[in-house]
Write an enzyme that holds these catalytic residues in place. Structure first.
Site, short mmCIF file in Angstrom:
data_model
loop_
_atom_site.label_atom_id
_atom_site.label_comp_id
_atom_site.label_asym_id
_atom_site.label_seq_id
_atom_site.Cartn_x
_atom_site.Cartn_y
_atom_site.Cartn_z
N ASP A 33 36.65 25.75 36.48
CA ASP A 33 37.69 26.82 36.50
C ASP A 33 38.52 26.77 35.33
O ASP A 33 39.50 25.94 35.59
CB ASP A 33 37.63 27.50 37.70
CG ASP A 33 38.36 28.49 38.08
OD1 ASP A 33 38.26 29.50 36.95
OD2 ASP A 33 38.79 28.93 39.13
N ASP A 34 37.98 27.45 34.23
CA ASP A 34 38.97 27.40 33.52
C ASP A 34 39.78 26.32 32.79
O ASP A 34 40.41 26.04 32.05
CB ASP A 34 41.14 28.13 33.97
CG ASP A 34 41.11 28.65 34.58
OD1 ASP A 34 39.90 29.85 34.83
OD2 ASP A 34 42.15 29.46 35.06
N CYS A 73 37.64 35.37 35.78
CA CYS A 73 36.27 34.75 36.65
C CYS A 73 35.83 35.84 37.56
O CYS A 73 34.22 35.02 36.77
CB CYS A 73 37.47 33.51 37.67
SG CYS A 73 38.71 33.20 37.49
N ARG A 77 31.67 34.85 36.32
CA ARG A 77 30.45 34.50 37.09
C ARG A 77 29.47 36.00 37.27
O ARG A 77 28.28 35.05 38.02
CB ARG A 77 31.37 34.45 38.36
CG ARG A 77 32.35 32.65 38.59
CD ARG A 77 33.49 33.08 39.41
NE ARG A 77 34.11 32.46 38.76
CZ ARG A 77 34.71 30.65 38.90
NH1 ARG A 77 33.48 30.04 39.98
NH2 ARG A 77 34.92 29.35 38.34
N LYS A 126 34.14 27.63 45.05
CA LYS A 126 34.35 28.80 44.63
C LYS A 126 33.11 30.25 43.88
O LYS A 126 32.13 30.04 43.34
CB LYS A 126 35.57 29.07 43.81
CG LYS A 126 35.64 30.40 42.76
CD LYS A 126 37.01 30.43 42.28
CE LYS A 126 37.03 31.71 41.25
NZ LYS A 126 38.60 31.35 40.27
N HIS A 128 33.86 34.52 44.30
CA HIS A 128 34.75 35.60 43.47
C HIS A 128 34.28 36.67 43.23
O HIS A 128 34.36 37.05 42.11
CB HIS A 128 35.69 34.65 42.14
CG HIS A 128 36.47 35.72 42.05
ND1 HIS A 128 37.27 34.52 41.01
CD2 HIS A 128 37.57 36.52 43.07
CE1 HIS A 128 38.75 35.74 41.02
NE2 HIS A 128 38.62 36.63 42.44
N SER A 151 39.53 33.42 44.08
CA SER A 151 40.50 31.62 43.17
C SER A 151 41.49 30.46 44.65
O SER A 151 42.15 31.53 45.67
CB SER A 151 40.72 32.48 42.03
OG SER A 151 40.32 33.17 41.69
N HIS A 218 41.57 25.59 37.38
CA HIS A 218 42.59 26.73 38.20
C HIS A 218 43.89 26.81 38.68
O HIS A 218 43.59 25.79 39.52
CB HIS A 218 41.55 27.64 39.17
CG HIS A 218 42.33 29.02 38.20
ND1 HIS A 218 43.37 29.34 39.58
CD2 HIS A 218 41.58 30.46 38.30
CE1 HIS A 218 43.27 30.17 39.65
NE2 HIS A 218 42.78 31.21 38.89
N ASP A 270 34.31 28.55 33.62
CA ASP A 270 33.72 30.35 33.37
C ASP A 270 35.05 30.92 32.33
O ASP A 270 34.48 31.61 32.20
CB ASP A 270 34.31 30.88 34.99
CG ASP A 270 35.56 30.34 34.83
OD1 ASP A 270 36.38 29.68 34.76
OD2 ASP A 270 36.17 31.35 35.93
N ASN A 271 35.62 30.11 32.12
CA ASN A 271 36.29 30.65 30.78
C ASN A 271 37.58 29.96 30.85
O ASN A 271 37.11 28.81 30.73
CB ASN A 271 37.17 32.08 31.19
CG ASN A 271 38.25 32.49 32.64
OD1 ASN A 271 38.14 32.24 33.79
ND2 ASN A 271 39.34 31.22 32.49
N LYS A 291 42.48 32.02 28.29
CA LYS A 291 41.93 32.88 29.39
C LYS A 291 42.77 34.02 28.91
O LYS A 291 43.65 34.45 29.02
CB LYS A 291 42.58 32.29 30.46
CG LYS A 291 42.34 33.50 31.69
CD LYS A 291 42.46 32.77 33.65
CE LYS A 291 42.40 33.30 34.38
NZ LYS A 291 42.02 32.39 36.40
MG MG Z 1 38.57 30.92 35.52
#
Ligand code: MG
Length: 469
Positions: A33-34, A73, A77, A126, A128, A151, A218, A270-271, A291
């Site tokens: 994540d991130d 996010c 996803r 996660k 989300h 998150s 994240h 995811d980003n 992001k």
């Molecule tokens: Mg993310």
């Protein structure tokens, strides 16, 4: 005659694929994540060590131009699990906790598609796509869910006093039940990995889909005792080294139970990195932005696919590939019918096998922020449309030690970038290439008519609503 030869070649290729797949492969998608493209050794990171991810790349296929569909996010996803641009399925922004909106029950998600083919499916980590029970992972094809519905900075306990104590208020769920409030976040990565290893061990004799979606890195970021103060990249580096070790544990488990050659494993993010958090955010490497931005640093992420025996070791691809290509690829490999509704992804099986795939070379990529079509890429060219970036990190107020920095508004005009020569998107060459600008404008018009664009007021004929409670 040429058509006949092509048909024979196609049939032979199909036969060889069928032979290499005497049964449908297992799929593992590990999503950080991130995590930025500059955070992994094989992509140029130097402040933390990622030997297992580097080895995964050496044993498989690494992408340099792999795009997620959104710099945040939830939409990213949604795209992974539906095979669509997120705007098509109505998930255009982050789904807040207790939102009335989530993934629509009429969408066929990747786990559902595979479950219908006899796969055992699990999500550890996660979700989300809506925390309300009607949006639950269990209603969308997952047999098991252990993790956070949103998150790691949003959850059922949003009491201010709790948050002042440094707790994010999150709840950990087993299925649809919240089993822990305020779980120790330093143990989340380890706990998800342990569940993943157990899942692999207990499903060694049947096809499975494992979606291992770590909450880290994240913010707020945490590493377990074993990894804390270990890397030269500070706490962020420790967190990444723990993820790296976890990826190693998962791949080791696959090997140990004897299913290495029938398991396709993907690692991605995811980003892009959350730059306003400074030392608690990642690195976009040579790319611009992070992001919440539509510069490449926000949406171009590391991606590695490993599948011994099918994917040759040590390959690197610079094709424009997206996270929503995974669904049609897995459908093809599992011999599962595609969802009834339109999707945007392209089957990557030919690319995985090292064969040419002309539809990939021709494909454009559209950069959406919510419903705004902000840019389009085709080949080496990226055309950015006039817009206001409300999420540009303020260089005078970058965060530190977990404290969030500030953002500022920045206005952008029409610009053409050669992202092969200029990955940092620094030199606008629109005036030198008017015909390229025209061609990319026409591609953007196709996206506007199908997916809409709030910058121009285009409605989009192919949009579907999100789910609502
Ligand atoms: Mg993310």
């Amino acid at each position: 005659m040429r058509a006949f030869c092509l048909a024979i070649a196609w049939l032979l290729a199909e036969a060889s694929l069928a032979q290499s797949l005497d049964r449908a492969p297992n799929f593992i998608v590990i999503l950080a994540d991130d995590l930025g493209i500059g955070d992994i050794g094989v992509y140029g990171a130097t402040s933390q060590k990622t030997p297992r991810l580097d080895r995964m790349a050496a044993e498989g296929l690494r992408f340099t131009d792999f795009y997620v569909s959104s710099p945040v996010c939830s939409p990213s996803r949604a795209a992974l699990l539906t095979g669509c641009y997120p705007v098509r399925v109505g998930i255009t922004g982050v789904v807040p906790y207790r939102s009335k909106i989530g993934i629509h029950s009429d969408e066929t998600l990747l786990p559902e598609m595979l479950k219908n083919r006899g796969y055992r499916t699990a999500l550890f980590g996660k979700w989300h796509l809506g925390d309300h029970e009607s949006f639950s992972p269990l209603r969308h094809g997952f047999d098991e869910f252990f993790g956070t519905p949103a998150s790691n900075d949003m959850g059922p306990d949003m009491d201010l006093e709790v948050r002042r104590q440094g707790k994010a208020g999150i709840g950990l769920r087993e299925g649809d039940e919240t089993i822990e409030l305020h779980p120790d976040q330093s143990l989340l990565t380890r706990r998800y990995t342990e569940r993943a290893v157990r899942f692999i061990e207990s499903n060694r004799d049947r096809p499975f889909f494992l979606y291992l979606a770590y909450n880290m890195p994240h913010t707020p970021i945490f590493a377990s005792d074993r990894f804390r103060s270990r890397s030269s990249g500070g706490l962020y580096g420790d967190v990444l080294e723990e993820i790296d070790d976890s990826v190693g544990q998962v791949l080791d488990a696959v090997k140990r139970v004897g299913i290495d050659e029938r398991t396709l494993a993907v690692f991605t993010s995811d980003n892009g990195p959350w730059l306003i958090f400074g030392d608690h955010g990642g690195s976009p490497g040579r790319l611009r932005g992070g992001k919440k931005q539509t510069f490449d640093g926000g949406v171009r992420v590391p991606a590695i696919i490993r599948w011994p025996g099918v994917i040759a070791a040590g390959r690197v691809s610079s094709k424009i590939v997206t996270v929503f290509d995974l669904l049609p690829t897995f459908a093809r490999l599992a011999d599962a019918p595609l969802p009834q509704r339109a999707i945007d992804g392209i089957d990557l099986t030919r690319l995985l096998r090292g064969e040419a795939n002309p539809s990939l070379s021709r494909r454009p990529f559209f950069y959406y922020w919510n419903n705004e079509l902000r840019a389009v890429r085709s080949g080496r060219w990226k055309l950015q449309f006039p817009h206001v970036d409300h999420q540009a990190p303020d260089p005078a107020a970058i965060g530190f030690g977990g404290k969030r920095g500030k953002v500022t508004d920045v206005e952008h005009s029409l610009a053409l970038y050669d992202v092969e020569q200029d990955p940092g998107e620094s030199k606008n060459v629109a005036a030198e290439h008017p015909s390229v600008v025209g061609r990319l404008e026409r591609l953007a018009d196709q996206a506007r008519s199908e997916l809409g664009d709030s910058l121009t007021g285009a409605a989009g004929a192919g949009l579907r609503p999100a789910g609502r409670i």
